[in-house]
Design a protein around this motif. Structure first.
Motif, PDB file in Angstrom:
ATOM      1  N   ASP A  71       0.854  -1.180   0.000  1.00  0.00           N
ATOM      2  CA  ASP A  71       0.000   0.000   0.000  1.00  0.00           C
ATOM      3  C   ASP A  71       0.899   1.242   0.000  1.00  0.00           C
ATOM      4  O   ASP A  71       2.126   1.131   0.031  1.00  0.00           O
ATOM      5  CB  ASP A  71      -0.984  -0.026   1.182  1.00  0.00           C
ATOM      6  CG  ASP A  71      -0.280   0.015   2.537  1.00  0.00           C
ATOM      7  OD1 ASP A  71       0.950   0.228   2.572  1.00  0.00           O
ATOM      8  OD2 ASP A  71      -0.967  -0.170   3.558  1.00  0.00           O
TER       9      ASP A  71
ATOM     10  N   HIS B  58      -4.677  -4.133   0.670  1.00  0.00           N
ATOM     11  CA  HIS B  58      -5.245  -2.804   0.456  1.00  0.00           C
ATOM     12  C   HIS B  58      -6.422  -2.489   1.366  1.00  0.00           C
ATOM     13  O   HIS B  58      -6.899  -1.356   1.386  1.00  0.00           O
ATOM     14  CB  HIS B  58      -5.597  -2.604  -1.017  1.00  0.00           C
ATOM     15  CG  HIS B  58      -4.367  -2.595  -1.883  1.00  0.00           C
ATOM     16  ND1 HIS B  58      -3.451  -1.579  -1.859  1.00  0.00           N
ATOM     17  CD2 HIS B  58      -3.886  -3.509  -2.753  1.00  0.00           C
ATOM     18  CE1 HIS B  58      -2.449  -1.845  -2.682  1.00  0.00           C
ATOM     19  NE2 HIS B  58      -2.693  -3.020  -3.238  1.00  0.00           N
TER      20      HIS B  58
ATOM     21  N   ASP C 200      -8.286  -1.320   4.608  1.00  0.00           N
ATOM     22  CA  ASP C 200      -7.860  -0.433   5.688  1.00  0.00           C
ATOM     23  C   ASP C 200      -8.818  -0.563   6.862  1.00  0.00           C
ATOM     24  O   ASP C 200      -9.749  -1.372   6.829  1.00  0.00           O
ATOM     25  CB  ASP C 200      -7.716   1.017   5.209  1.00  0.00           C
ATOM     26  CG  ASP C 200      -9.047   1.612   4.786  1.00  0.00           C
ATOM     27  OD1 ASP C 200     -10.096   1.210   5.330  1.00  0.00           O
ATOM     28  OD2 ASP C 200      -9.038   2.482   3.891  1.00  0.00           O
ATOM     29  N   VAL C 201      -8.570   0.206   7.900  1.00  0.00           N
ATOM     30  CA  VAL C 201      -9.338   0.029   9.130  1.00  0.00           C
ATOM     31  C   VAL C 201     -10.839   0.182   8.931  1.00  0.00           C
ATOM     32  O   VAL C 201     -11.624  -0.281   9.747  1.00  0.00           O
ATOM     33  CB  VAL C 201      -8.860   1.000  10.237  1.00  0.00           C
ATOM     34  CG1 VAL C 201      -7.540   0.541  10.794  1.00  0.00           C
ATOM     35  CG2 VAL C 201      -8.752   2.417   9.731  1.00  0.00           C
ATOM     36  N   HIS C 202     -11.230   0.832   7.829  1.00  0.00           N
ATOM     37  CA  HIS C 202     -12.668   1.039   7.609  1.00  0.00           C
ATOM     38  C   HIS C 202     -13.298  -0.063   6.774  1.00  0.00           C
ATOM     39  O   HIS C 202     -14.502  -0.082   6.577  1.00  0.00           O
ATOM     40  CB  HIS C 202     -12.899   2.391   6.930  1.00  0.00           C
ATOM     41  CG  HIS C 202     -12.273   3.529   7.689  1.00  0.00           C
ATOM     42  ND1 HIS C 202     -12.658   3.870   8.963  1.00  0.00           N
ATOM     43  CD2 HIS C 202     -11.250   4.358   7.377  1.00  0.00           C
ATOM     44  CE1 HIS C 202     -11.920   4.891   9.398  1.00  0.00           C
ATOM     45  NE2 HIS C 202     -11.050   5.195   8.448  1.00  0.00           N
ATOM     46  N   THR C 203     -12.473  -0.985   6.259  1.00  0.00           N
ATOM     47  CA  THR C 203     -13.026  -2.018   5.380  1.00  0.00           C
ATOM     48  C   THR C 203     -13.924  -2.958   6.176  1.00  0.00           C
ATOM     49  O   THR C 203     -13.497  -3.520   7.188  1.00  0.00           O
ATOM     50  CB  THR C 203     -11.883  -2.823   4.741  1.00  0.00           C
ATOM     51  OG1 THR C 203     -10.986  -1.910   4.126  1.00  0.00           O
ATOM     52  CG2 THR C 203     -12.413  -3.809   3.708  1.00  0.00           C
TER      53      THR C 203
ATOM     54  N   VAL D 101      -7.990  -4.849  10.776  1.00  0.00           N
ATOM     55  CA  VAL D 101      -6.726  -4.379  10.220  1.00  0.00           C
ATOM     56  C   VAL D 101      -5.877  -3.758  11.317  1.00  0.00           C
ATOM     57  O   VAL D 101      -6.320  -2.853  12.023  1.00  0.00           O
ATOM     58  CB  VAL D 101      -6.956  -3.353   9.089  1.00  0.00           C
ATOM     59  CG1 VAL D 101      -5.626  -2.870   8.528  1.00  0.00           C
ATOM     60  CG2 VAL D 101      -7.796  -3.967   7.980  1.00  0.00           C
TER      61      VAL D 101
ATOM     62  N   CYS E 160      -2.069  -2.009  12.162  1.00  0.00           N
ATOM     63  CA  CYS E 160      -1.002  -1.365  11.418  1.00  0.00           C
ATOM     64  C   CYS E 160      -0.033  -0.669  12.357  1.00  0.00           C
ATOM     65  O   CYS E 160      -0.429  -0.058  13.349  1.00  0.00           O
ATOM     66  CB  CYS E 160      -1.622  -0.348  10.456  1.00  0.00           C
ATOM     67  SG  CYS E 160      -0.482   0.121   9.179  1.00  0.00           S
TER      68      CYS E 160
ATOM     69  N   ASN F 166       3.227   1.923  11.893  1.00  0.00           N
ATOM     70  CA  ASN F 166       3.947   2.682  10.876  1.00  0.00           C
ATOM     71  C   ASN F 166       5.048   3.492  11.551  1.00  0.00           C
ATOM     72  O   ASN F 166       4.783   4.385  12.330  1.00  0.00           O
ATOM     73  CB  ASN F 166       2.955   3.615  10.157  1.00  0.00           C
ATOM     74  CG  ASN F 166       3.575   4.219   8.906  1.00  0.00           C
ATOM     75  OD1 ASN F 166       4.786   4.101   8.689  1.00  0.00           O
ATOM     76  ND2 ASN F 166       2.745   4.853   8.089  1.00  0.00           N
TER      77      ASN F 166
ATOM     78  N   TYR G  87       7.378  -1.006   9.043  1.00  0.00           N
ATOM     79  CA  TYR G  87       5.957  -0.914   8.729  1.00  0.00           C
ATOM     80  C   TYR G  87       5.388  -2.318   8.792  1.00  0.00           C
ATOM     81  O   TYR G  87       5.910  -3.233   8.137  1.00  0.00           O
ATOM     82  CB  TYR G  87       5.781  -0.338   7.325  1.00  0.00           C
ATOM     83  CG  TYR G  87       4.346  -0.127   6.922  1.00  0.00           C
ATOM     84  CD1 TYR G  87       3.659   1.028   7.293  1.00  0.00           C
ATOM     85  CD2 TYR G  87       3.670  -1.083   6.172  1.00  0.00           C
ATOM     86  CE1 TYR G  87       2.330   1.219   6.926  1.00  0.00           C
ATOM     87  CE2 TYR G  87       2.341  -0.895   5.797  1.00  0.00           C
ATOM     88  CZ  TYR G  87       1.682   0.257   6.179  1.00  0.00           C
ATOM     89  OH  TYR G  87       0.374   0.455   5.815  1.00  0.00           O
TER      90      TYR G  87
ATOM     91  N   LYS H   5       1.595  -4.370   8.651  1.00  0.00           N
ATOM     92  CA  LYS H   5       0.150  -4.272   8.499  1.00  0.00           C
ATOM     93  C   LYS H   5      -0.379  -5.684   8.407  1.00  0.00           C
ATOM     94  O   LYS H   5       0.177  -6.528   7.698  1.00  0.00           O
ATOM     95  CB  LYS H   5      -0.177  -3.513   7.222  1.00  0.00           C
ATOM     96  CG  LYS H   5      -1.660  -3.397   6.930  1.00  0.00           C
ATOM     97  CD  LYS H   5      -1.856  -2.541   5.694  1.00  0.00           C
ATOM     98  CE  LYS H   5      -3.320  -2.313   5.396  1.00  0.00           C
ATOM     99  NZ  LYS H   5      -3.461  -1.454   4.204  1.00  0.00           N
TER     100      LYS H   5
ATOM    101  N   VAL I  62      -3.933  -7.867   7.913  1.00  0.00           N
ATOM    102  CA  VAL I  62      -5.351  -7.883   7.589  1.00  0.00           C
ATOM    103  C   VAL I  62      -5.899  -9.265   7.934  1.00  0.00           C
ATOM    104  O   VAL I  62      -5.410 -10.278   7.431  1.00  0.00           O
ATOM    105  CB  VAL I  62      -5.582  -7.586   6.091  1.00  0.00           C
ATOM    106  CG1 VAL I  62      -7.084  -7.576   5.786  1.00  0.00           C
ATOM    107  CG2 VAL I  62      -4.935  -6.268   5.700  1.00  0.00           C
TER     108      VAL I  62
END
Lengths: 472, 674
Positions: free
Chosen positions: A186, A331, A333-336, A341, A343, A345, A352, A354, A356
């Motif tokens: 991403d 791809h 993200d936390v709203h999916t 998710v 992460c 960073n 990094y 991440k 899912v």
């Protein structure tokens, strides 16, 4: 029994593996007469290690997949130029023909060169990065201090750039998209990768519009020049499908195959980079090798029920000092919806991660600068084991410390804690012994046998003795 | 008061016995240390459960009655089913003298080819790999004490903090541990690599790949002292660390780190043990670790090397003198005409009368009572009902026999099935020698009188031999006489004991074999100038990763691995009789990641059922957060429905015939009632 004629067109990583696997299964039976055709003049070599060759950690002779005896088994410098499906014959590059009962296309892929003014494979200073000969050319041209442009910031481009920096070149990665390795990463991960590369000395130009190549000068972008004595083109590969197309086989991006690795002509199979199977992404050696094993089982009759169902893709960068792994759907993200998710960073330190998770299983992950997490999460992904509930530990790749391990002070140690493993002696037993008059280590040892095994608990026993003395 | 050595593991800790009272004794291997098993080993000498009367079909009998019955049955079985109708199963805890006499008894008195022993379940993979690479198999080709000077030790599938605790005193500097579990040993490591069970071979290839590509290979050594590097490298070349990571779960970074640590250490050792050896690919796996050691130039370099940590008390000596299906004394091959001629001469028999190689341990047990298999079995020093893989099946095979005779000193799960039980002496009641993990021959003095009614194994063999028509003088009962004969039989062999005498051992000489003559000082360090192959070079063996014989699937989604705990030894037949050890670890348990247990609805402390394709066991759940979520662990010391070997997979290594104890597919269920 008359052996079946199996012709393998291609002696790259897929073809070589298939040949090995067939010979292994058929060695004693001799049911198969195998013809292997290799276009390059070399014994098959391990393409995965070529970035090591460019980086100088590997010599060409160390990446060969087979020994010299394979020169007898393979027709090197020979390729298939045409297929006559009706007559079941192939024409070879020397004009001769051979018949087949089974034909396997393992023709691989070739480097794709974007259409840019002046950029042609033969143009001076232009190198693709696919074969051993390409490597030799790159190494010969990679002079320390000289500017080099790597065109294409995918996996191969990043590996090539890292290798060239190690050789002392001034490297710029020119990438037409908004972040590096956009197929696997991403945007945030792409930025961390770029930052990591830059600390290693690689300059990265993203969103670069290349308008021309001028030998000796470099790559012309719409906003200026990237100076380069040499341009290494790593803009992607294209499956070698011309033969298949000419023979009327079904071809999309690659040659279409089913779970038996059959093309639209059941006498013809395809494996490796040139093949397109619904369950896998082309261009990865793992899938090619798995396909080779399945096909060898089928062609030799060793296991006719074997099927190839695809290979889950795990991308793993092989570049010194850059630890990067990516897999699955990255791809979200936390709203999916439906996805959990996590992460972390940390661009300053080049980290990094991440993760899912869907239905308690790893659905995708990116791990940069987190080698332990990469190893653990890949295993969870491949095994489909539920993700442990301590998600943070998973994200870090290490179990977090639970209860305080050897407690700081003897006072804090619970009475039931085993102090001497070798003799199962608890703190409580030591305390009892002390109260019965064993007031030094020697006395405690003879009363309880603590310290008399491997002796590693001596300090702890001393500590307890001192603590008890202080208390009184 | 007698100076002796512990009856349990291959470290053979030195101790002094006063009656049944144990005190530790200073010695280079244990340096005055003893673990709880050693400290309490005297308890069995005075145990009320001690066998003191022969039993025939469960009823006490006189020795003559029992031996007459056994000899009569042997004669009948061999008349009806041929020589191979009788079989012998020995043990790695037997003294050299007993192991030798047992092999001779099989070949000369029974004239059966059917003899093997539980050492096959122990270090046979390391033995096979050692022979391939070095032409010699001696667990440690250097004294244990040498380890103390190492900068780095790589322990693969070894858990000495639990299995031979005093050994840990020799680890003074860097320690890297390869183990799927965070064991007591792993907790002390500088770096712990945690591969998925059954993937060690791939890990070894990945570290070799790293070492070579980072420029750590010792090219001069490879050139001058070895053969076959290119073929081995070509396979390792296909196992770049990132690929290995995906298979093993060990990060590429850690693989490179280990390669670097090994290369940068001034002195480094690679040591393997059961965790990496007890696999259907165990021999290849050990070969892969040896290849790594060779590429780094370790074996034969002063202060560095490769070794195998032998497990059982006489695991080393027990495999050298003829109780193995394919061997004659002196580590000679039974199919080698020169070896047969030599041993035939020492025994005073026609070499052509000696049988050929027989079945390996599991194959032997599996064949019992079958149409083509043995109908009678004599067991010495082993409890296969608990220690063999696929234990339920092995029990059925033992029950299918016409005759099962077990010689032991306490009742165990195998004596419970026996037609005849013969009560024999135990360690401190008899004289004998053992060869410890470093190839040093140790003398055990008798410390106390055996209880009345028991006889030594040597006496049993002699009495049976006489009844079977073999001259009595062929089976002496004085250990020293047997040893002197063993020494002659081993003369010129790989494990040459011909220069060793009881007198030299009693004088305290440190004699590591080979000792080819009486003035020879022994060979503490092998390979300093040459390896055991005729050309003096070590061999790289090209090996590739295959993975477990039974990978997990939807029905059996977890992997089970088995092992030992500090408080118990092997099948537990002895240690489960000692109150203090039972108090320390009273029952079987299963270590599980809390999430994995949680999915099965199991709380910490619940009873779980663990099931494989071969059987089901129950064990108490222990939550262990450091476990891999795909793996459970069970100790194998417990019997009956707690016997971990009811689960294990008898898939055999093609060379060593080692069963795959260390990984099989299982499922975890709630055990129901408490």
């Amino acid at each position: 029994m008359i052996p079946r004629q199996v012709v393998v067109a291609g002696y790259g990583m897929a073809g070589a593996r298939l040949a090995e696997e067939i010979l292994k299964r058929d060695e004693e039976r001799g049911h198969i007469a195998l013809t292997i055709l290799g276009e390059e003049p070399h014994i098959s070599y391990n393409r995965v290690l070529l970035s090591g060759v460019v980086a100088g950690t590997m010599k060409p002779e160390n990446v060969m997949l087979h020994g010299e005896e394979w020169r007898e088994k393979v027709r090197l410098g020979m390729s298939v130029t045409g297929i006559d499906r009706g007559a079941r014959k192939v024409t070879l590059s020397d004009g001769s023909t051979i018949g087949y009962d089974v034909l396997v296309l393992a023709t691989g892929s070739r480097a794709w060169i974007p259409s840019v003014d002046g950029l042609r494979p033969q143009a001076p200073g232009v190198h693709t990065f696919r074969t051993l000969d390409d490597c030799a050319g790159i190494i010969a041209a990679a002079r320390p201090g000289a500017p080099v442009a790597v065109l294409g910031g995918g996996l191969l481009g990043v590996e090539a750039a890292r290798g060239l920096v190690a050789r002392g070149c001034q490297v710029t990665v020119v990438h037409p998209v908004g972040h590096l390795m956009e197929r696997q990463l991403d945007e945030a991960a792409g930025r961390v990768l770029a930052a990591r590369l830059s600390t290693l000395g690689v300059e990265v130009r993203i969103n670069a519009k290349v308008v021309g190549y001028a030998p000796g000068d470099g790559l012309e972008l719409d906003d200026g020049l990237v100076p380069a004595d040499m341009v290494v083109v790593t803009a992607g590969v294209k499956p070698e499908t011309e033969l298949a197309t000419a023979a009327g086989l079904a071809v999309d991006r690659g040659i279409l195959v089913d779970d038996c690795l059959r093309t639209s002509d059941p006498r013809i199979h395809a494996i490796g980079d040139c093949a397109q199977h619904p369950g896998t992404t082309a261009g990865l050696v793992q899938s090619a090798w798995e396909q080779a094993e399945v096909l060898a089982d089928l062609l030799t009759g060793a296991n006719v029920a074997k099927r190839y169902r695809g290979t889950p893709v795990v991308t793993r960068l092989k570049a010194r000092d850059v630890d990067l792994a990516a897999l699955g759907d990255v791809h979200a993200d936390v709203h999916t919806p439906g996805a959990e998710v996590l992460c972390l960073n940390d661009p300053t330190r080049g980290r990094y991660t991440k993760l899912v998770i869907r239905e308690d299983r790893v659905a995708g992950a990116i791990m940069i600068g987190a080698p332990d997490a990469a190893a653990t999460i890949t295993q969870l992904y491949d095994s489909r084991v539920p993700v442990p509930s301590d998600r943070l530990a998973v994200l870090l790749g290490r179990a977090l410390p639970t209860a305080a391990t050897p407690a700081g002070s003897p006072a804090e140690l619970p009475a039931s804690a085993v102090v001497c493993r070798c003799n199962s002696v608890t703190k409580a037993q030591l305390v009892t012994a002390w109260r019965s008059g064993a007031t030094d280590v020697r006395g405690l040892a003879s009363a309880t046998r603590a310290t008399t095994g491997c002796g590693s608990c001596r300090d702890a026993v001393c500590g307890i003795a001192e603590w008890l003395s202080d208390k009184t | 008061m007698a100076e002796t050595h512990c009856p349990y593991c291959a470290l053979q800790c030195a101790m002094t016995l006063d009656g049944a009272q144990v005190t530790p004794r200073e010695f280079p291997t244990n340096r005055g240390g003893l673990c709880q098993k050693g400290w309490t080993s005297g308890a069995l000498l005075t145990s009320p459960v001690r066998l003191t009367t022969p039993l025939v079909h469960g009823r006490p009998a006189s020795w003559d009655t029992a031996l007459d019955f056994v000899a009569g049955q042997i004669e009948r079985i061999q008349r009806e089913h041929g020589r191979d109708g009788m079989a012998i199963f020995g043990g790695g805890g037997l003294t050299n003298e007993k192991a030798y006499a047992l092999g001779k008894f099989a070949r000369v008195a029974l004239r059966t080819s059917q003899i093997d022993y539980n050492g096959r379940f122990c270090m046979s993979s390391a033995a096979a790999a050692g022979n391939k690479a070095f032409g010699v198999d001696r667990g440690l080709p250097f004294p244990v004490a040498d380890l103390g000077d190492a900068d780095l030790i790589l322990l693969v599938g070894a858990n000495p903090a639990e299995t031979m605790p005093p050994f840990m005193q020799h680890i003074k500097a860097g320690l890297v541990v390869v183990d799927p579990r965070r064991t007591a040993t792993a907790e002390r490591a500088t770096l712990h690599l945690r591969p998925a069970p059954g993937t060690d071979l791939a890990l070894a290839l990945g570290i070799l790949h790293s070492a070579f590509s980072e420029g750590y290979a010792e090219h001069d050594y490879i050139e001058c002292r070895t053969q076959g590097f290119q073929d081995a490298w070509r396979i390792a070349a296909a196992w770049w660390p990132e690929r290995v990571e995906r298979v093993t779960g060990v990060s590429a970074t850690d693989q490179r780190a280990v390669a670097r640590m090994l290369a940068e250490a001034k002195n480094a050792y690679i040591l393997t043990a059961r965790g990496t050896e007890q696999h259907a690919s165990g021999t290849d796996t050990v070969s892969a670790w040896i290849n790594l050691a060779l590429a780094l130039g370790l074996p034969g370099k002063p202060g560095s090397g490769y070794g195998c940590l032998t497990g059982q008390g006489n695991g080393q000596g027990g495999r050298e003198h003829g109780q193995k299906a394919d061997q004659l004394p002196g580590y000679r091959r039974i199919d080698d005409p020169a070896a047969r001629a030599h041993v035939g001469k020492v025994w005073g028999v026609d070499p052509s009368s000696l049988p050929g190689p027989g079945r390996s341990a599991y194959e032997l047990l599996d064949a019992l009572g079958r149409p083509q298999g043995p109908k009678g079995l004599l067991v010495f020093g082993s409890n296969p009902v608990v220690s063999a893989p696929r234990a339920t099946h092995v029990t059925e095979r033992l029950q299918a026999l016409d005759l099962l005779v077990v010689a032991d000193f306490v009742p165990n799960e195998t004596t419970a099935l026996a037609d005849v039980v013969l009560p024999v002496t135990q360690w401190a009641e008899e004289e004998g020698t053992l060869t410890n993990l470093e190839g040093r021959v140790l003398h055990r003095r008798p410390a106390l009188q055996p209880p009345s009614g028991v006889r030594s194994d040597l006496e049993v063999l002699r009495e049976l031999a006489i009844r079977l028509g073999t001259p009595a003088k062929m089976f002496p009962t004085i250990a020293e006489e047997v040893f002197d004969e063993l020494a002659k039989a081993s003369e010129g062999g790989i494990a040459d004991y011909s220069g060793i005498t009881y007198a030299r051992l009693r004088d305290g000489e440190a004699l590591h074999w080979p000792v080819p003559d009486r003035r020879h000082p022994g060979t503490p360090r092998l390979f300093t100038d040459r390896f055991g192959h005729p050309d003096g070079r070590a061999r790289f063996v090209p090996v590739d990763h295959k993975g477990p014989a039974e990978p997990p699937d939807d029905d059996f989604p977890l992997m089970a691995t088995t092992g030992r705990v500090l408080a118990h030894y092997q099948s537990g037949a002895q240690t489960r009789r000692i109150d203090e050890l039972v108090a320390a670890v009273p029952e079987s348990y299963v270590e599980v990641h809390p999430d994995t247990a949680g999915l099965a609805g199991l709380a910490d402390g619940d009873m779980a059922e663990i099931e494989s394709r071969r059987g089901k066991v129950s064990a108490r759940v222990r939550y262990v957060a450091s476990m891999r979520p795909d793996t459970v662990f069970l100790p194998f010391h417990f019997p009956g429905e707690n016997s971990a070997n009811r689960l294990t997979n008898p898939a055999l290594d093609p060379t060593s015939r080692m069963p795959e104890f260390k990984v099989c597919a299982v499922r975890l269920l709630h055990g129901g009632m408490e």
